[in-house]
Design a protein around this motif. Structure first.
Motif, mmCIF file in Angstrom:
data_model
loop_
_atom_site.group_PDB
_atom_site.id
_atom_site.type_symbol
_atom_site.label_atom_id
_atom_site.label_comp_id
_atom_site.label_asym_id
_atom_site.label_seq_id
_atom_site.Cartn_x
_atom_site.Cartn_y
_atom_site.Cartn_z
ATOM 1 N N ALA A 181 14.754 -18.307 4.286
ATOM 2 C CA ALA A 181 15.800 -18.613 3.383
ATOM 3 C C ALA A 181 16.533 -17.561 2.611
ATOM 4 C CB ALA A 181 15.040 -19.697 2.444
ATOM 5 N N GLY A 182 15.888 -16.328 2.591
ATOM 6 C CA GLY A 182 16.268 -15.103 1.863
ATOM 7 C C GLY A 182 15.519 -14.745 0.819
ATOM 8 N N ALA A 183 14.376 -15.404 0.538
ATOM 9 C CA ALA A 183 13.657 -15.272 -0.638
ATOM 10 C C ALA A 183 12.888 -13.840 -0.333
ATOM 11 C CB ALA A 183 12.776 -16.142 -1.030
ATOM 12 N N MET A 184 12.464 -13.140 -1.289
ATOM 13 C CA MET A 184 11.881 -11.874 -0.854
ATOM 14 C C MET A 184 10.171 -12.264 -1.030
ATOM 15 S SD MET A 184 11.806 -7.926 -2.662
ATOM 16 C CE MET A 184 12.929 -8.426 -3.915
ATOM 17 N N LEU A 185 9.421 -11.962 -0.095
ATOM 18 C CA LEU A 185 8.061 -12.288 -0.188
ATOM 19 C C LEU A 185 7.297 -11.156 -0.615
ATOM 20 C CD1 LEU A 185 7.966 -13.788 3.177
ATOM 21 C CD2 LEU A 185 8.053 -15.095 1.189
ATOM 22 N N GLU A 186 7.719 -9.908 -0.415
ATOM 23 C CA GLU A 186 6.985 -8.732 -0.590
ATOM 24 C C GLU A 186 7.940 -7.305 -0.828
ATOM 25 O OE1 GLU A 186 4.173 -6.610 2.399
ATOM 26 O OE2 GLU A 186 4.228 -8.751 2.982
ATOM 27 N N ARG A 187 7.478 -6.503 -1.483
ATOM 28 C CA ARG A 187 8.392 -5.201 -1.625
ATOM 29 C C ARG A 187 7.241 -4.081 -1.773
ATOM 30 N NH1 ARG A 187 13.437 -4.227 -5.735
ATOM 31 N NH2 ARG A 187 13.642 -2.080 -4.916
ATOM 32 N N GLY A 188 7.635 -2.818 -1.373
ATOM 33 C CA GLY A 188 6.701 -1.825 -1.561
ATOM 34 C C GLY A 188 7.560 -0.361 -0.934
ATOM 35 N N LYS A 189 6.758 0.658 -1.166
ATOM 36 C CA LYS A 189 7.290 1.785 -0.900
ATOM 37 C C LYS A 189 6.482 2.302 0.620
ATOM 38 C CE LYS A 189 9.736 2.814 -4.579
ATOM 39 N NZ LYS A 189 10.868 2.509 -4.510
ATOM 40 N N ALA A 190 7.179 2.722 1.461
ATOM 41 C CA ALA A 190 6.634 3.188 2.800
ATOM 42 C C ALA A 190 5.885 4.596 2.454
ATOM 43 C CB ALA A 190 7.541 3.455 3.939
ATOM 44 N N VAL A 191 5.066 5.104 3.457
ATOM 45 C CA VAL A 191 4.236 6.311 3.131
ATOM 46 C C VAL A 191 5.037 7.231 4.370
ATOM 47 C CG1 VAL A 191 2.222 7.394 3.294
ATOM 48 C CG2 VAL A 191 2.367 5.300 2.197
ATOM 49 N N LEU A 192 5.274 8.426 4.026
ATOM 50 C CA LEU A 192 5.717 9.567 5.089
ATOM 51 C C LEU A 192 4.513 9.664 6.139
ATOM 52 C CD1 LEU A 192 8.207 11.237 6.110
ATOM 53 C CD2 LEU A 192 7.330 12.949 4.630
ATOM 54 N N GLY A 193 4.906 9.640 7.314
ATOM 55 C CA GLY A 193 3.976 10.085 8.494
ATOM 56 C C GLY A 193 3.817 11.509 8.721
ATOM 57 N N ARG A 194 2.870 12.038 9.347
ATOM 58 C CA ARG A 194 2.818 13.351 9.666
ATOM 59 C C ARG A 194 3.931 14.215 10.195
ATOM 60 N NH1 ARG A 194 -3.462 14.687 11.546
ATOM 61 N NH2 ARG A 194 -4.373 13.851 9.735
ATOM 62 N N ASN A 195 4.937 13.388 11.127
ATOM 63 C CA ASN A 195 5.924 14.069 11.690
ATOM 64 C C ASN A 195 7.103 14.256 10.792
ATOM 65 O OD1 ASN A 195 7.081 11.422 11.319
ATOM 66 N ND2 ASN A 195 7.263 11.270 13.634
ATOM 67 N N GLY A 196 7.057 13.913 9.583
ATOM 68 C CA GLY A 196 8.087 14.258 8.455
ATOM 69 C C GLY A 196 9.569 13.256 8.553
ATOM 70 N N VAL A 197 9.377 12.444 9.694
ATOM 71 C CA VAL A 197 10.543 11.508 9.949
ATOM 72 C C VAL A 197 10.125 10.296 9.938
ATOM 73 C CG1 VAL A 197 12.343 10.893 11.779
ATOM 74 C CG2 VAL A 197 11.547 13.545 11.412
ATOM 75 N N ASP A 198 8.974 9.664 10.280
ATOM 76 C CA ASP A 198 8.517 8.206 10.343
ATOM 77 C C ASP A 198 8.013 7.899 9.066
ATOM 78 O OD1 ASP A 198 9.579 7.902 12.919
ATOM 79 O OD2 ASP A 198 7.739 8.182 13.928
ATOM 80 N N TRP A 199 8.362 6.725 8.381
ATOM 81 C CA TRP A 199 7.826 6.047 7.208
ATOM 82 C C TRP A 199 7.034 4.734 7.522
ATOM 83 C CZ3 TRP A 199 8.446 8.464 2.296
ATOM 84 C CH2 TRP A 199 9.299 9.440 2.268
#
Length: 179
Positions: free
Chosen positions: A129-147
């Motif tokens: 329906a478009g309602a936001m269920l959750e929100r948060g910050k991603a964590v940077l991985g060791r390769n410096g590109v993937d979160w």
């Protein structure tokens, strides 16, 4: 425009002569050209947008020079003929790029790149329906590109909205439909 070959006189001359002639060097060649004046054409919408974007980038670069840590960061990356101000403008002018969003066992993996640095990746999970269920910050991985963001629940028919933010604050949104 004329390309100058072997002229001892013009080897040392650069600049404008008598408001009519400009002498400059590009790619190792000396060029003589009629002095350009301001354009009499009305700027296009794209030109106005580019000018505005450059104004914002220049303001960011001036602010960066006041912060010793950020100035040192940009100065460290500067190559020959570049300085911290130039690189700060370049960084502010270009937004980060989200190359890929994938799901791995309930974890949202975002591949985000920027020429300088991506400082954060914000992840939002929405239901059908478009309602936001959750929100948060991603964590940077060791390769410096993937979160990486561990989602509590990924509803089918919903979507994941990802926003990558770089050092100047440029944001790039992208979404992935859940099936």
């Amino acid at each position: 425009m004329a390309l100058v070959k072997d002229s001892i006189l013009l080897q040392l001359v650069r600049g404008t002569l008598g408001k009519q002639l400009t002498i400059y060097e590009r790619n190792g060649q000396i060029i003589m050209a009629k002095k350009r004046g301001p354009s009499m054409k009305k700027p296009t919408k794209k030109q106005l947008e580019a000018r505005y974007k450059m104004t914002i980038a220049a303001a960011y670069a001036k602010a960066i020079l006041q912060d010793p840590e950020l100035k040192a960061y940009y100065k460290l990356l500067a190559g020959p003929g570049q300085n911290a101000y130039n690189l700060a403008i370049k960084d502010a002018y270009k937004s980060p790029e989200i190359q890929n969003i994938r799901l791995e066992e309930g974890t949202v993996v975002v591949t985000a790149k920027d020429e300088f640095r991506v400082v954060e990746v914000d992840v939002r999970v929405h239901d059908a329906a478009g309602a936001m269920l959750e929100r948060g910050k991603a964590v940077l991985g060791r390769n410096g590109v993937d979160w990486y963001y561990k989602a509590g629940y990924l509803p089918s028919g919903g979507k994941v909205v990802v926003v990558a933010v770089d050092l100047p604050g440029n944001e790039t949104p992208r979404e992935l439909k859940l099936e």
